[in-house]
Design a protein around this motif. Structure first.
Motif, PDB file in Angstrom:
ATOM      1  N   ARG A 140       0.818  -1.200   0.000  1.00  0.00           N
ATOM      2  CA  ARG A 140       0.000   0.000   0.000  1.00  0.00           C
ATOM      3  C   ARG A 140       0.860   1.261   0.000  1.00  0.00           C
ATOM      4  N   ALA A 141       1.933   1.220   0.797  1.00  0.00           N
ATOM      5  CA  ALA A 141       2.817   2.380   0.883  1.00  0.00           C
ATOM      6  C   ALA A 141       3.516   2.624  -0.451  1.00  0.00           C
ATOM      7  N   ILE A 142       3.905   1.567  -1.133  1.00  0.00           N
ATOM      8  CA  ILE A 142       4.575   1.702  -2.439  1.00  0.00           C
ATOM      9  C   ILE A 142       3.610   2.272  -3.472  1.00  0.00           C
ATOM     10  N   VAL A 143       2.378   1.763  -3.477  1.00  0.00           N
ATOM     11  CA  VAL A 143       1.379   2.237  -4.438  1.00  0.00           C
ATOM     12  C   VAL A 143       1.089   3.721  -4.216  1.00  0.00           C
ATOM     13  N   ASP A 144       1.051   4.151  -2.959  1.00  0.00           N
ATOM     14  CA  ASP A 144       0.682   5.537  -2.640  1.00  0.00           C
ATOM     15  C   ASP A 144       1.855   6.519  -2.705  1.00  0.00           C
ATOM     16  N   ASP A 145       3.067   6.018  -2.899  1.00  0.00           N
ATOM     17  CA  ASP A 145       4.248   6.885  -2.863  1.00  0.00           C
ATOM     18  C   ASP A 145       4.388   7.641  -4.187  1.00  0.00           C
ATOM     19  N   ASP A 146       4.055   8.928  -4.171  1.00  0.00           N
ATOM     20  CA  ASP A 146       4.127   9.739  -5.389  1.00  0.00           C
ATOM     21  C   ASP A 146       5.555  10.034  -5.824  1.00  0.00           C
TER      22      ASP A 146
ATOM     23  N   LEU B 249       7.800   7.820  -6.362  1.00  0.00           N
ATOM     24  CA  LEU B 249       8.272   6.747  -7.238  1.00  0.00           C
ATOM     25  C   LEU B 249       7.746   6.951  -8.653  1.00  0.00           C
ATOM     26  N   GLY B 250       8.609   6.724  -9.632  1.00  0.00           N
ATOM     27  CA  GLY B 250       8.148   6.670 -11.005  1.00  0.00           C
ATOM     28  C   GLY B 250       7.492   5.334 -11.277  1.00  0.00           C
ATOM     29  N   ALA B 251       6.786   5.234 -12.407  1.00  0.00           N
ATOM     30  CA  ALA B 251       6.046   4.013 -12.709  1.00  0.00           C
ATOM     31  C   ALA B 251       6.972   2.811 -12.823  1.00  0.00           C
ATOM     32  N   ALA B 252       8.114   2.966 -13.522  1.00  0.00           N
ATOM     33  CA  ALA B 252       9.032   1.845 -13.691  1.00  0.00           C
ATOM     34  C   ALA B 252       9.612   1.405 -12.345  1.00  0.00           C
ATOM     35  N   GLN B 253       9.975   2.394 -11.517  1.00  0.00           N
ATOM     36  CA  GLN B 253      10.527   2.063 -10.206  1.00  0.00           C
ATOM     37  C   GLN B 253       9.469   1.397  -9.331  1.00  0.00           C
ATOM     38  N   ARG B 254       8.211   1.857  -9.428  1.00  0.00           N
ATOM     39  CA  ARG B 254       7.151   1.255  -8.631  1.00  0.00           C
ATOM     40  C   ARG B 254       6.918  -0.201  -9.073  1.00  0.00           C
ATOM     41  N   ALA B 255       6.882  -0.426 -10.388  1.00  0.00           N
ATOM     42  CA  ALA B 255       6.676  -1.786 -10.880  1.00  0.00           C
ATOM     43  C   ALA B 255       7.797  -2.716 -10.427  1.00  0.00           C
ATOM     44  N   GLN B 256       9.035  -2.237 -10.503  1.00  0.00           N
ATOM     45  CA  GLN B 256      10.175  -3.029 -10.060  1.00  0.00           C
ATOM     46  C   GLN B 256      10.085  -3.310  -8.561  1.00  0.00           C
ATOM     47  N   THR B 257       9.742  -2.290  -7.785  1.00  0.00           N
ATOM     48  CA  THR B 257       9.679  -2.443  -6.332  1.00  0.00           C
ATOM     49  C   THR B 257       8.554  -3.386  -5.928  1.00  0.00           C
ATOM     50  N   LEU B 258       7.388  -3.239  -6.562  1.00  0.00           N
ATOM     51  CA  LEU B 258       6.279  -4.148  -6.266  1.00  0.00           C
ATOM     52  C   LEU B 258       6.623  -5.588  -6.639  1.00  0.00           C
ATOM     53  N   SER B 259       7.333  -5.756  -7.749  1.00  0.00           N
ATOM     54  CA  SER B 259       7.731  -7.109  -8.157  1.00  0.00           C
ATOM     55  C   SER B 259       8.719  -7.712  -7.160  1.00  0.00           C
ATOM     56  N   GLU B 260       9.680  -6.926  -6.722  1.00  0.00           N
ATOM     57  CA  GLU B 260      10.647  -7.420  -5.745  1.00  0.00           C
ATOM     58  C   GLU B 260       9.987  -7.722  -4.412  1.00  0.00           C
ATOM     59  N   LEU B 261       9.030  -6.874  -4.015  1.00  0.00           N
ATOM     60  CA  LEU B 261       8.308  -7.130  -2.767  1.00  0.00           C
ATOM     61  C   LEU B 261       7.537  -8.443  -2.867  1.00  0.00           C
ATOM     62  N   ALA B 262       6.849  -8.667  -3.996  1.00  0.00           N
ATOM     63  CA  ALA B 262       6.111  -9.916  -4.185  1.00  0.00           C
ATOM     64  C   ALA B 262       7.056 -11.103  -4.220  1.00  0.00           C
ATOM     65  N   ASP B 263       8.213 -10.942  -4.871  1.00  0.00           N
ATOM     66  CA  ASP B 263       9.206 -12.033  -4.899  1.00  0.00           C
ATOM     67  C   ASP B 263       9.581 -12.460  -3.483  1.00  0.00           C
ATOM     68  N   GLY B 264       9.939 -11.471  -2.655  1.00  0.00           N
ATOM     69  CA  GLY B 264      10.384 -11.797  -1.303  1.00  0.00           C
ATOM     70  C   GLY B 264       9.295 -12.445  -0.481  1.00  0.00           C
ATOM     71  N   TRP B 265       8.068 -11.929  -0.607  1.00  0.00           N
ATOM     72  CA  TRP B 265       6.956 -12.481   0.175  1.00  0.00           C
ATOM     73  C   TRP B 265       6.637 -13.910  -0.255  1.00  0.00           C
ATOM     74  N   LEU B 266       6.528 -14.149  -1.581  1.00  0.00           N
ATOM     75  CA  LEU B 266       6.218 -15.488  -2.067  1.00  0.00           C
ATOM     76  C   LEU B 266       7.340 -16.463  -1.738  1.00  0.00           C
ATOM     77  N   ALA B 267       8.576 -15.984  -1.814  1.00  0.00           N
ATOM     78  CA  ALA B 267       9.703 -16.862  -1.469  1.00  0.00           C
ATOM     79  C   ALA B 267       9.639 -17.278   0.004  1.00  0.00           C
ATOM     80  N   ARG B 268       9.238 -16.350   0.884  1.00  0.00           N
ATOM     81  CA  ARG B 268       9.114 -16.697   2.300  1.00  0.00           C
ATOM     82  C   ARG B 268       7.980 -17.690   2.531  1.00  0.00           C
ATOM     83  N   LEU B 269       6.858 -17.463   1.826  1.00  0.00           N
ATOM     84  CA  LEU B 269       5.752 -18.417   1.940  1.00  0.00           C
ATOM     85  C   LEU B 269       6.180 -19.804   1.480  1.00  0.00           C
ATOM     86  N   PHE B 270       6.934 -19.837   0.374  1.00  0.00           N
ATOM     87  CA  PHE B 270       7.410 -21.125  -0.150  1.00  0.00           C
ATOM     88  C   PHE B 270       8.385 -21.774   0.830  1.00  0.00           C
TER      89      PHE B 270
END
Length: 779
Positions: free
Chosen positions: A13-19, A21-42
């Motif tokens: 939520r904080a990443i999405v709301d952070d003005d 960040l540029g779009a490319a940086q936000r997409a990269q950051t959201l992808s990395e955040l999802a990577d880390g979370w899914l890796a921990r779940l796995f």
């Protein structure tokens, strides 16, 4: 939810709301955040259970382009050992608990490769597969096998992909020329950049290595990111109501610069796609020829122009440096043959050919007319000419309307594409006029006035005259071209917004056109313009109304007496003589696009028009046109309606409700107000209603026009408000154009004369008060 999931949701939520960040940086950051979370779940799954499994990101997530509204596209790659359910549940259920959209699958390596080989969409997603967690060797094996299979099947899969892109373009339209563009699905959108990646991965052809395509892709991703953040959901179509908000989020003044930049990006991607798919087609055709031992041959098309390998190229003896007309000749030959000049040919023509002299030589004008008369073949050729900079070189006026949006319910394209589409439609009508060249030229230039301030028809006339002189037209022909532009809306506006029985209506048209030859040109230009605008602009009803007006005008120009005003049918006259309420319904015929005719005969009274309009609205009947006649003490109302729901008009129920409403026992106002309030809760109006007195339209009536977003009961409210003391609605011309209501009322006083100045002011105020509810939500 677990603590880890709570933390992930908060960080996301904080990443999405952070003005910041540029779009490319936000997409990269959201992808990395999802990577880390899914890796921990796995990793939380016991090692013995998850051994030999891999968690793989595919699609946009695989490309690290995770936008605020994007799905998580995840593949759980499994071995044949054990039950994958425990691993899938441990990874997928927290994603659902977090409220995220999940596009997931569970497959073995062999199953995933087989799906990629048989399902084109799945193959496109798997080409971008990326390892997230688990057995990395398994992921790399998947990537290698999918890409190897894609290359081996390229000769069969690429034509399938090309057909998919064509079908999508036909269904959605072209990004560069849509007024509410779909950033992903429209041709030239993000989906086509994925197709270009797939072509590159096939090793059959490479996409054009131009920085414009990469910049265009990044810009569309930026706009899509802003759209997701503005709407709070996944939405890929840039709707009118979102455009200004998205523009503000991107630091742009308003929607106009936003749409222009989106259009420029879409054109870059679309042109790269056009070139790439032609390269693919030529490469595959070359392979087939080699198998049959066939040789390519040149085919002459025009002076200095050949067809070679499916493209238009310069002949070996062409002399571009000495031939100013060669680009036009090449374009005309290409469009007539259904081909496109090669990029190399266009680049050479743009660089080497001298500018056309002024006025143009006859051969240049002839080539232009031939190009415009090529029908659908003009569109890809014109796009290629635009990309090479040749269109603006010939027509500097074009720059002002390139990618220019027209925010009306009628048009589906930007102004520049609408002009080209109008020429394509006009090419089908050329045998109906004595001067097809003037029809085609008028089609191309009729909206150039939209690039300058003021009424575009009036502003466009001098532009067209000057352009005609530059093209080499005679002074008379240039003047005719200007008059066509000046009057290109005369027929549809008169036919649909003026009382056909008022003598001033026909006189206005006769005076404007002057000759039958000009009338024929104007009628065909009207049809081409409306057809190209979209299905809303040229309905069977509008076609019939314009056709009737053209026929009546033609008779007068031929020397016949002006036609008599419309008379009642024998049945209507009989019903009017009876002096009682009667309702008759004529079901739609095969050519009326679902329009039914409702005829209502009632004793004369000031409220009849408004009451009947309210009853029709109560029955969920949308009025497309209406006319009123008086016969003694009766009024005859003829309505063209279409039912919002199945079944059509019910004659018995309409008469019962009309009788109750006229008798005062049915409260139309309260019931329609509730329905309008419900409607406003679902629809956003884009402009405020307008009330205008139309001067010099009728010699014996005051003419009032209202324009507003259509809604249930609108005509009832306005007609009821206007029917005050001392005001009679002599007739009304009611029209609905898409979501826009355009209603014109001919008002007279009790003696049948035009209203006084005071009464006019009262009528305007009453109409505005009736429309006040339509302001809700309008900017």
């Amino acid at each position: 939810m677990s603590t880890a999931t709570d933390r992930f949701v908060a960080l996301r939520r904080a990443i999405v709301d952070d003005d910041r960040l540029g779009a490319a940086q936000r997409a990269q950051t959201l992808s990395e955040l999802a990577d880390g979370w899914l890796a921990r779940l796995f990793a939380d799954v016991p090692a013995t259970t998850r051994r030999g499994y891999a968690l793989v990101a595919v699609g946009g997530y695989g490309r690290r382009e995770l936008l605020p509204g994007s799905d998580l596209d995840v593949l759980l790659l499994v071995t044949s050992r054990g039950d994958p359910g425990a691993v899938a549940d441990a990874v997928f259920y927290p994603v659902w608990d977090a409220g995220l959209a999940l596009d997931h699958s569970v497959r073995t390596l062999g199953q995933a490769v087989d799906v990629a080989a048989s399902d084109l969409k799945a193959a496109l997603g798997l080409i971008d597969a990326r390892h997230v967690a688990g057995d990395e060797a398994l992921t790399e094996k998947l990537r290698a096998d999918v890409r190897d299979g894609w290359r081996k099947q390229a000769a069969a899969r690429l034509p399938e992909l090309a057909a998919m892109c064509r079908d999508r373009a036909a269904g959605v339209g072209e990004l560069a020329h849509l007024l509410e563009p779909d950033l992903v699905q429209a041709y030239g959108g993000l989906r086509d950049t994925l197709a270009l990646r797939a072509v590159t991965a096939s090793w059959i052809a490479d996409r054009p290595r131009t920085p414009e395509v990469d910049l265009a892709r990044r810009w569309l991703l930026t706009v899509r990111d802003a759209l997701h953040r503005t709407t709070g959901r996944r939405q890929d179509r840039l709707l009118f109501e979102n455009q200004d908000d998205v523009a503000a989020k991107l630091g742009l003044l308003d929607a106009d610069p936003l749409l222009r930049r989106v259009a420029e990006a879409g054109r870059s991607i679309a042109y790269a796609s056009d070139v790439t798919w032609r390269d693919v087609e030529r490469t595959l055709a070359g392979r087939r020829r080699r198998g049959r031992r066939q040789q390519l041959v040149r085919r002459p098309l025009a002076g200095g122009v050949d067809e070679y390998d499916g493209e238009v190229v310069l002949a070996r003896d062409a002399e571009p440096a000495r031939d100013a007309v060669l680009p036009l000749r090449a374009a005309a030959a290409a469009a007539q043959a259904g081909l496109v000049p090669s990029p190399q040919t266009l680049a050479r023509l743009a660089a080497e050919c001298p500018p056309l002299p002024e006025p143009w030589p006859t051969s240049g004008l002839d080539a232009l007319v031939s190009l415009l008369g090529a029908g659908p073949g003009i569109v890809p050729v014109w796009d290629a000419l635009e990309a090479a900079g040749l269109v603006v070189r010939w027509f500097p006026e074009w720059e002002r309307i390139r990618y220019r949006a027209t925010r009306t319910p009628v048009h589906r394209h930007t102004v520049d594409r609408h002009l080209v589409e109008t020429a394509a439609v006009a090419s089908r009508l050329t045998r109906r006029v004595a001067r097809p060249d003037l029809l085609l030229l008028a089609a191309l230039v009729h909206d150039l006035g939209k690039g300058v301030p003021g009424n575009h028809s009036e502003a466009g006339e001098p532009i067209a005259v000057a352009l005609g002189r530059r093209l080499g037209l005679t002074e008379d022909d240039a003047s005719t071209l200007g008059r066509l532009v000046r009057h290109h809306l005369l027929l549809p506006e008169t036919a649909t917004r003026r009382d056909p029985d008022d003598p001033a209506t026909l006189a206005t048209v006769v005076d404007a056109v002057g000759t039958r030859e000009f009338l024929e040109l104007l009628a065909c230009l009207t049809e081409a313009d409306a057809t190209a605008a979209g299905p809303i602009a040229w309905t069977p009803l509008r076609s019939r109304l314009v056709g009737d007006l053209v026929e009546r005008t033609g008779l007068v120009l031929a020397g016949a007496a002006p036609p008599e005003p419309a008379r009642l049918t024998a049945e209507q006259a009989t019903l009017a003589a009876a002096g009682t309420l009667a309702v008759r319904v004529t079901p739609p015929d095969g050519d009326a696009a679902g329009l039914a005719t409702v005829t209502v005969v009632a004793p004369r009274g000031p409220r009849v028009l408004g009451v009947v309009a309210g009853v029709l609205a109560l029955h969920r009947l949308d009025v497309r046109s209406a006319s009123a006649y008086t016969a003694g003490d009766a009024v005859v109302l003829v309505w063209q309606v279409v039912a919002r729901r199945g079944g059509g008009p019910d004659e018995v129920r309409l008469r019962e409700d009309a009788a109750r409403a006229l008798g005062g026992s049915l409260d139309l106002g309260e019931r329609l107000a509730a329905r309008a309030a419900e409607w406003r809760g679902r629809v956003i109006a884009h402009a405020r209603p307008r009330v205008e007195l139309l001067r010099d339209v009728s010699a014996d009536a005051t003419v009032l026009e209202i324009r507003a977003h259509d809604e249930p009961g609108l005509l009832h409210r306005v007609a009821t408000a206007l029917s005050g003391p001392g005001v009679v609605i002599r007739s009304a011309v009611v029209g609905t154009l898409g979501s826009e209501a355009i209603d014109v009322f001919y008002l007279v006083d009790g003696a049948g004369a035009p209203l006084s100045a005071a009464a006019e002011e009262t009528a305007v105020d009453a109409a505005r008060a009736a429309l006040a509810g339509a302001d809700d939500g309008a900017p």
